[in-house]
Design a protein around this motif. Structure first.
Motif, short mmCIF file in Angstrom:
data_model
loop_
_atom_site.label_atom_id
_atom_site.label_comp_id
_atom_site.label_asym_id
_atom_site.label_seq_id
_atom_site.Cartn_x
_atom_site.Cartn_y
_atom_site.Cartn_z
N LEU A 132 30.02 73.30 42.12
CA LEU A 132 28.84 73.59 43.02
C LEU A 132 27.26 73.53 42.25
O LEU A 132 26.74 74.49 42.11
CB LEU A 132 29.13 75.07 43.58
N PRO A 133 27.04 72.56 41.94
CA PRO A 133 25.58 72.47 41.20
C PRO A 133 24.43 72.73 42.59
O PRO A 133 24.57 72.52 43.51
CB PRO A 133 25.46 71.15 40.61
N PRO A 134 23.29 72.86 41.88
CA PRO A 134 22.09 73.08 42.89
C PRO A 134 21.88 71.77 43.89
O PRO A 134 21.44 71.94 45.07
CB PRO A 134 20.65 73.32 41.99
N ILE A 135 22.08 70.60 43.55
CA ILE A 135 21.91 69.59 44.16
C ILE A 135 22.96 69.56 45.56
O ILE A 135 22.68 68.66 46.40
CB ILE A 135 22.04 68.21 43.42
N VAL A 136 24.15 70.31 45.26
CA VAL A 136 24.94 70.29 46.48
C VAL A 136 24.67 71.38 47.22
O VAL A 136 24.43 71.36 48.56
CB VAL A 136 26.28 70.24 45.97
N VAL A 137 24.61 72.72 46.59
CA VAL A 137 24.30 73.94 47.12
C VAL A 137 23.11 73.95 47.86
O VAL A 137 22.75 74.46 49.04
CB VAL A 137 24.60 75.06 46.34
N GLY A 138 21.99 73.68 47.42
CA GLY A 138 20.48 73.67 48.05
C GLY A 138 20.60 73.06 49.28
O GLY A 138 20.23 73.66 50.16
N PRO A 139 20.69 71.95 49.50
CA PRO A 139 20.81 71.16 50.74
C PRO A 139 21.87 71.98 51.86
O PRO A 139 21.71 71.78 52.91
CB PRO A 139 21.33 69.72 50.62
N ASP A 376 15.64 66.53 40.27
CA ASP A 376 14.85 65.29 39.94
C ASP A 376 15.14 64.18 41.25
O ASP A 376 16.23 63.70 40.83
CB ASP A 376 14.78 64.70 38.57
N PHE A 377 14.26 64.22 42.12
CA PHE A 377 14.43 63.47 43.09
C PHE A 377 14.03 61.88 42.85
O PHE A 377 14.20 61.17 43.75
CB PHE A 377 13.77 63.98 44.48
N SER A 378 13.47 62.03 41.95
CA SER A 378 13.33 60.31 41.42
C SER A 378 14.55 59.68 40.92
O SER A 378 14.60 58.33 40.92
CB SER A 378 12.30 60.46 40.31
N ARG A 381 20.96 59.16 42.58
CA ARG A 381 21.87 60.00 43.04
C ARG A 381 21.57 61.31 43.77
O ARG A 381 22.07 61.75 44.59
CB ARG A 381 22.85 60.31 41.99
N ASN A 382 20.38 62.09 43.15
CA ASN A 382 20.27 63.29 43.85
C ASN A 382 19.45 63.18 45.35
O ASN A 382 19.95 63.89 45.95
CB ASN A 382 19.18 63.93 42.82
N ILE A 415 31.71 69.21 52.07
CA ILE A 415 32.69 68.55 51.05
C ILE A 415 32.10 66.91 50.80
O ILE A 415 32.55 66.64 49.73
CB ILE A 415 33.83 68.05 52.03
N ILE A 416 31.44 66.32 51.63
CA ILE A 416 30.87 65.01 51.37
C ILE A 416 30.12 65.09 50.16
O ILE A 416 29.90 64.45 49.37
CB ILE A 416 30.36 64.46 52.48
N GLY A 417 29.07 66.16 50.15
CA GLY A 417 28.13 66.44 49.07
C GLY A 417 29.03 66.66 47.67
O GLY A 417 28.66 66.16 46.87
N ILE A 418 30.05 67.63 47.83
CA ILE A 418 30.61 67.92 46.72
C ILE A 418 31.46 66.37 46.04
O ILE A 418 31.30 66.17 44.84
CB ILE A 418 31.77 68.86 46.87
N VAL A 419 31.76 65.66 46.94
CA VAL A 419 32.54 64.31 46.48
C VAL A 419 31.43 63.50 45.86
O VAL A 419 31.66 62.98 44.83
CB VAL A 419 33.27 63.76 47.70
N LEU A 420 30.61 63.37 46.75
CA LEU A 420 29.32 62.44 46.10
C LEU A 420 28.76 62.72 44.86
O LEU A 420 28.59 61.85 43.85
CB LEU A 420 28.11 62.32 47.19
#
Length: 438
Positions: A132-139, A376-378, A381-382, A415-420
């Motif tokens: 559960l990193p920020p890139i998943v939990v934030g969105p 980093d949205f550059s 993947r993020n 779930i899709i966020g975690i998998v990606l």
């Protein structure tokens, strides 16, 4: 460090003086009151039951954490939409969902917390941070707020009686929102902690002036009244619906991540490492057992409250006795028929007015998580992970396989966020074999 401790008014295990105990406990009650009552009000559940269950949940949490974590547990905003969807499905005779199945789902949410707590006690916390990193939990947090945006706007524009646009509703919603914003921005100290409560009171008074409040039920209500608890096997026959479980359990990742964040912040506030003592597993277990108890009473899932952590930071009074006092007051308020009746008379546009701000803050807090963690949205993947989560979650995408399997909205997006996050290049995946060796 000595200077910091010398400024502390009450240490965690320090017992306050009687009057100090009462006043500071009521302050914590006010801090959580607006949000805890708002969740059941929006989902058609009983605010009185929510108050009682939050009090019992807090006392349960304190016992399990051995009185070492000064936290208040209130209604979780993350489950507003899943509960609304679940209750909507229950009205459809072809859905196969029973009227009490959403409470079973709430119970399994608590069980999920408990399972995570058990896993943490065995293998530590690193796996959870990777999952559960920020890139998943934030969105996902942004989806919670933005997904409820239309609900908030509808509450301040559409009259529930005429099912049409009502200028009075708009006026009440605007006044309520304005009061809440003004208090939040221009006040300091205690008042700045309870802008939602003040906004609701101000909106309520303005609604009364416009004739939108019927005080009959308040006058007829008794001072002492047993809340309308909903017990399994007595008020409903529990049914395990795969559709409801898949709707609610995946959403657990949000309060779990929120819980971790709160414990980290709280550790800094009280200057003690609560992640180690009593341990994240103990606090997570407390959250889980508390949520299971709440579900058995007919209340919504619980979570630790940032509002009360804010009160701790302002007052520097960390005593666990203050939270015991606040929990007891919450239970007493829940059994007061007059208070329950007043809560039931709050007009829809009042709750809609504060919801516009609160739901927006939820979405903004997800954005804040991304900013503070310097996501980093550059990096493609993020950008991809966040984009897919937002569109699937807000758009209400769903996967249905007959009546046996259903995954939709926020749950599907999570779930899709975690998998990606695990399969896209550039991120170290979780080594489960090594994790269990440790």
């Amino acid at each position: 460090m000595k200077d910091k401790n010398s400024r502390v008014i009450l240490q965690i295990n320090e017992r306050p003086r009687f009057l100090q105990w009462i006043l500071l406990s009521i302050q914590h009650l006010f801090a959580m009151f607006g949000s805890t009552v708002l969740v059941p009000a929006l989902t058609g559940m009983s605010p009185a039951v929510a108050l009682v269950s939050s009090g019992i949940a807090t006392l349960t949490f304190i016992i399990i954490t051995k009185g070492k974590v000064p936290s208040y547990l209130g209604s979780s905003f993350a489950f507003i939409n899943p509960i609304l969807v679940a209750k909507s499905l229950a009205t459809d005779p072809n859905s196969g969902v029973g009227s009490g199945d959403f409470l079973v789902g709430c119970f399994f949410v608590g069980l999920t917390y408990a399972c995570v707590a058990l896993l943490i006690s065995k293998v530590g916390t690193q796996w959870l941070m990777k999952l559960l990193p920020p890139i998943v939990v934030g969105p996902v947090i942004m989806v919670i707020g933005l997904g409820l945006a239309s609900t908030a706007v509808g509450m301040v524009t559409n009259n529930i009686d005429t099912q049409g646009y009502d200028l009075k509703y708009v006026a009440v919603g605007f006044v309520t929102l304005s009061i809440t914003i003004l208090v939040a921005v221009f006040t300091k100290g205690f008042l700045s902690v309870i802008p939602v409560l003040i906004g609701i009171v101000g909106g309520y008074l303005f609604s009364s002036f416009l004739g939108l409040v019927n005080f009959t039920t308040v006058l007829q209500a008794d001072w002492f009244e047993i809340p309308p608890f909903t017990f399994p096997f007595i008020d409903y026959t529990p049914g395990i619906s795969t559709r409801i479980l898949l709707l609610m359990i995946p959403v657990s990742i949000v309060p779990i991540a929120e819980h971790i964040g709160h414990q980290l912040v709280l550790s800094k506030v009280v200057d003690k490492d609560l992640i180690k003592d009593p341990g994240l597993d103990k606090s997570m277990l407390g959250d889980g057992v508390a949520t299971m108890f709440a579900a058995l009473l007919g209340g919504p899932p619980n979570t630790t409250y940032g509002e009360n952590i804010g009160v701790l930071a302002i007052t520097r009074a960390y005593s666990i006795y203050l939270f015991i006092g606040a929990a007891i007051f919450a239970i007493l308020f829940g059994f007061c028929g007059k208070i329950a009746a007043v809560l039931s008379t709050i007009p829809t546009p009042v709750m809609g007015g504060v919801s516009i701000l609160l739901f927006g803050i939820i979405a903004s807090s997800g954005l804040r998580m991304l900013v503070e963690n310097k996501v980093d949205f550059s990096l493609k993947r993020n950008l991809i992970i966040a984009s897919v989560i937002l569109v699937i979650g807000i758009g209400g995408a769903a996967i249905h396989v007959g009546d046996l399997f259903s995954l939709e909205g926020m749950a599907l997006a999570s779930i899709i966020g975690i998998v990606l996050n695990q399969i896209l290049p550039g991120k170290e995946s979780i080594d489960f074999k090594q994790m269990f060796k440790e």
